[in-house]
Design an enzyme around this catalytic site. Structure first.
Site, mmCIF file in Angstrom:
data_model
loop_
_atom_site.group_PDB
_atom_site.id
_atom_site.type_symbol
_atom_site.label_atom_id
_atom_site.label_comp_id
_atom_site.label_asym_id
_atom_site.label_seq_id
_atom_site.Cartn_x
_atom_site.Cartn_y
_atom_site.Cartn_z
ATOM 1 N N ARG A 163 0.822 -1.206 0.000
ATOM 2 C CA ARG A 163 0.000 0.000 0.000
ATOM 3 C C ARG A 163 0.859 1.260 0.000
ATOM 4 O O ARG A 163 0.535 2.264 -0.660
ATOM 5 C CB ARG A 163 -0.928 -0.027 1.223
ATOM 6 C CG ARG A 163 -1.909 1.127 1.315
ATOM 7 C CD ARG A 163 -1.455 2.161 2.339
ATOM 8 N NE ARG A 163 -1.299 1.537 3.640
ATOM 9 C CZ ARG A 163 -0.459 2.001 4.560
ATOM 10 N NH1 ARG A 163 0.299 3.050 4.310
ATOM 11 N NH2 ARG A 163 -0.368 1.412 5.741
ATOM 12 N N ASN A 196 40.384 -19.509 29.264
ATOM 13 C CA ASN A 196 40.512 -18.425 28.298
ATOM 14 C C ASN A 196 41.953 -17.921 28.244
ATOM 15 O O ASN A 196 42.488 -17.643 27.165
ATOM 16 C CB ASN A 196 39.594 -17.254 28.653
ATOM 17 C CG ASN A 196 38.123 -17.557 28.495
ATOM 18 O OD1 ASN A 196 37.302 -17.019 29.234
ATOM 19 N ND2 ASN A 196 37.779 -18.428 27.552
ATOM 20 N N HIS A 202 27.689 -18.916 27.466
ATOM 21 C CA HIS A 202 28.966 -19.151 26.791
ATOM 22 C C HIS A 202 28.925 -18.635 25.360
ATOM 23 O O HIS A 202 27.855 -18.355 24.812
ATOM 24 C CB HIS A 202 29.284 -20.640 26.815
ATOM 25 C CG HIS A 202 29.207 -21.234 28.190
ATOM 26 N ND1 HIS A 202 30.292 -21.330 29.023
ATOM 27 C CD2 HIS A 202 28.148 -21.738 28.891
ATOM 28 C CE1 HIS A 202 29.919 -21.880 30.172
ATOM 29 N NE2 HIS A 202 28.629 -22.128 30.108
ATOM 30 N N ARG A 239 28.512 -13.149 28.283
ATOM 31 C CA ARG A 239 29.371 -14.306 28.498
ATOM 32 C C ARG A 239 29.820 -14.297 29.959
ATOM 33 O O ARG A 239 29.751 -13.271 30.647
ATOM 34 C CB ARG A 239 30.596 -14.251 27.591
ATOM 35 C CG ARG A 239 30.293 -14.507 26.125
ATOM 36 C CD ARG A 239 31.549 -14.419 25.287
ATOM 37 N NE ARG A 239 32.499 -15.507 25.590
ATOM 38 C CZ ARG A 239 33.705 -15.595 25.047
ATOM 39 N NH1 ARG A 239 34.120 -14.673 24.196
ATOM 40 N NH2 ARG A 239 34.493 -16.604 25.340
ATOM 41 N N HIS A 240 30.276 -15.416 30.413
ATOM 42 C CA HIS A 240 30.901 -15.482 31.733
ATOM 43 C C HIS A 240 32.125 -14.566 31.750
ATOM 44 O O HIS A 240 32.640 -14.148 30.696
ATOM 45 C CB HIS A 240 31.337 -16.919 32.022
ATOM 46 C CG HIS A 240 32.185 -17.498 30.935
ATOM 47 N ND1 HIS A 240 33.533 -17.202 30.775
ATOM 48 C CD2 HIS A 240 31.873 -18.312 29.898
ATOM 49 C CE1 HIS A 240 34.015 -17.824 29.720
ATOM 50 N NE2 HIS A 240 33.024 -18.502 29.152
ATOM 51 N N ARG A 248 31.990 -21.350 35.573
ATOM 52 C CA ARG A 248 32.341 -19.983 35.203
ATOM 53 C C ARG A 248 31.122 -19.081 35.034
ATOM 54 O O ARG A 248 31.209 -17.872 35.285
ATOM 55 C CB ARG A 248 33.218 -19.971 33.953
ATOM 56 C CG ARG A 248 32.685 -20.680 32.721
ATOM 57 C CD ARG A 248 33.838 -20.871 31.725
ATOM 58 N NE ARG A 248 33.449 -21.482 30.452
ATOM 59 C CZ ARG A 248 33.368 -22.782 30.232
ATOM 60 N NH1 ARG A 248 33.578 -23.621 31.225
ATOM 61 N NH2 ARG A 248 33.072 -23.252 29.024
ATOM 62 N N GLU A 299 27.963 -24.791 27.382
ATOM 63 C CA GLU A 299 28.689 -24.503 26.149
ATOM 64 C C GLU A 299 28.620 -25.670 25.175
ATOM 65 O O GLU A 299 28.416 -26.826 25.556
ATOM 66 C CB GLU A 299 30.153 -24.172 26.488
ATOM 67 C CG GLU A 299 31.045 -23.841 25.306
ATOM 68 C CD GLU A 299 30.592 -22.639 24.471
ATOM 69 O OE1 GLU A 299 29.447 -22.667 23.955
ATOM 70 O OE2 GLU A 299 31.392 -21.691 24.304
#
Length: 440
Positions: A51, A233, A368, A226-227, A279, A303
């Site tokens: 329209r 890490n 995660h 995230r944690h 974590r 995760e």
């Protein structure tokens, strides 16, 4: 559960029904994202878009049923949308089409039903009705600020015009009733407080109805994080159940203030969801203690299972399983770790989480990287090809606010350093060693 039991000729037109400001476009948009997320090709055909090609910002009088020119143009827009939709089906481009319009009369719905039936397409009518004035006002506020019909207009003028448009539709509106009992339909009354289901016959329709009946259109936000940085890490390892690093613990302590800065509505009911891994639980513990929010642990939020690669660095994976490393780069969404999972597998186990999220109001999820990518992809309609490569930095809070025409996103980064765990497609597998002074 996935839509894996479809016959080759399954075609469904989801026909939205309802007065303006009843959440139809929000429901249509969510249904489209859900279908794409689980791998069902779908498309929205919005009559308003057709329209607007001839009348981009009509006044309320255009929608008055006593306005013959307005009626002619609106009928032409509906015919163009249905014609394009049926062509889309004929060309084999998808399985579910969503016809987003008021479809407010029995005559209009009968025409749609017959047009689809003649083309071998099933219809599923979804009517959203509401007499809760607070919800209607919220929806009017949403439409006047996000609808293309009112772009650039004074918000108060837009609100008055939109209310007049609603009154024009009310003059001819006919709810689905016993006269249409042969149709397949679901009626959502007052944001799903009551749900009426009729003549659901096939698997795909039943899954769609189950999803739709879990939706609500109340304003709310979802926070994703995230944690905090973990010991794994720092070492470049994937998977595992590591504790937080010192900096990860600092992020956990900073998270309550970061959430407050993001703008939690006063007196809002908020729930914290975490995975069952240490974590995320450690990251959320100060948040729960300081806010008093309820906290739930979900195994489904754990995760992505990296199978035999759990606890390895990417360099070690590339050395031990070079063919697997290459295959994952080529099709990360579908690649399944040996003895583990793929992103597609994660989406399957997250479907109950999405259903629960749609039933809920304000939720903060501490989870995660892979899981967050999948949830983010659902809300932002990100493709299966792109979502596994999305960069999700540590120590960052993402606020998502679903709207009628999309999802707003804001990011709030804590002033706490963290390693980057992101690896782009085709880049080196070697993890950059973290200097000793950064491991404090």
């Amino acid at each position: 559960m996935r839509f894996n039991v479809l016959s080759d000729d399954t075609k469904i037109c989801v026909v939205m029904v309802g007065l303006p400001a009843r959440g139809k476009s929000l429901i249509a948009g969510k249904a489209l994202r859900y279908l794409a997320w689980v791998g069902i090709p779908a498309q929205i055909f919005n009559v308003g878009t057709y329209r607007r090609l001839d009348n981009p910002q009509p006044a309320a009088a255009f929608f008055d049923p006593s306005n013959p020119e307005g009626e002619r143009m609106r009928r032409a827009a509906a015919q163009a949308a249905v014609s394009d939709m049926l062509k889309w089906f004929r060309e084999g481009r998808g399985i579910v089409a969503i016809l987003d319009a008021t479809n407010s009369t029995k005559a209009r719905r009968r025409w749609i039903h017959e047009s689809c039936r003649n083309a071998g397409v099933e219809t599923l009518f979804v009517e959203s009705t509401c007499d809760d004035e607070d919800i209607i006002i919220n929806n009017i506020r949403e439409v006047k600020t996000t609808s293309p019909d009112y772009k650039g207009q004074d918000p108060e003028v837009a609100a008055r015009d939109f209310r007049e448009r609603i009154r024009n539709y009310e003059k001819v509106y006919e709810t689905i009733d016993e006269d249409e009992k042969e149709y397949t339909y679901v009626k959502l009354v007052n944001v799903g407080s009551t749900v009426i289901i009729n003549q659901i016959k096939d698997y795909l329709s039943s899954r769609l109805v189950y999803y739709i009946q879990n939706l609500h259109i109340k304003p709310r936000s979802i926070w994703l994080s995230r944690h905090g940085e973990s010991e794994y890490n720092l070492e470049g390892k994937i998977g595992g159940d590591a504790n937080l690093s010192t900096r990860g613990e600092a992020y956990a302590r900073a998270l309550p203030e970061l959430l407050r800065k993001s703008g939690v509505p006063k007196d809002a009911k908020v729930t914290i969801w975490t995975s069952t891994l240490k974590r995320t639980i450690q990251t959320a513990r100060h948040l729960a203690a300081e806010t008093g929010y309820d906290k739930l642990e979900w195994k489904a939020l754990d995760e992505l299972d990296s199978g035999v690669c759990d606890g390895l660095t990417y360099a070690q994976i590339a050395e031990r399983y070079p063919e697997d490393f290459k295959a994952r780069d080529e099709d990360k969404y579908n690649y399944r770790y040996r003895g583990g999972e793929s992103y597609r597998d994660v989406v399957i186990r997250l479907e109950p989480i999405i259903m629960e999220l749609e039933r809920s109001e304000n939720v903060i999820i501490v989870t995660h990287q892979a899981v967050l990518r999948c949830i983010y992809a659902y809300f932002l309609n990100m493709s299966q090809e792109k979502s596994p490569w999305m960069e999700v930095p540590l120590h960052t809070l993402i606020k998502l606010t679903p709207r009628a025409y999309g999802t707003d996103e804001q990011r709030f980064k804590a002033d706490i350093p963290a390693v980057s765990t992101w690896r782009g497609k085709g880049t080196s597998a070697h993890h950059q060693e973290v200097p000793e002074h950064m491991r404090v």
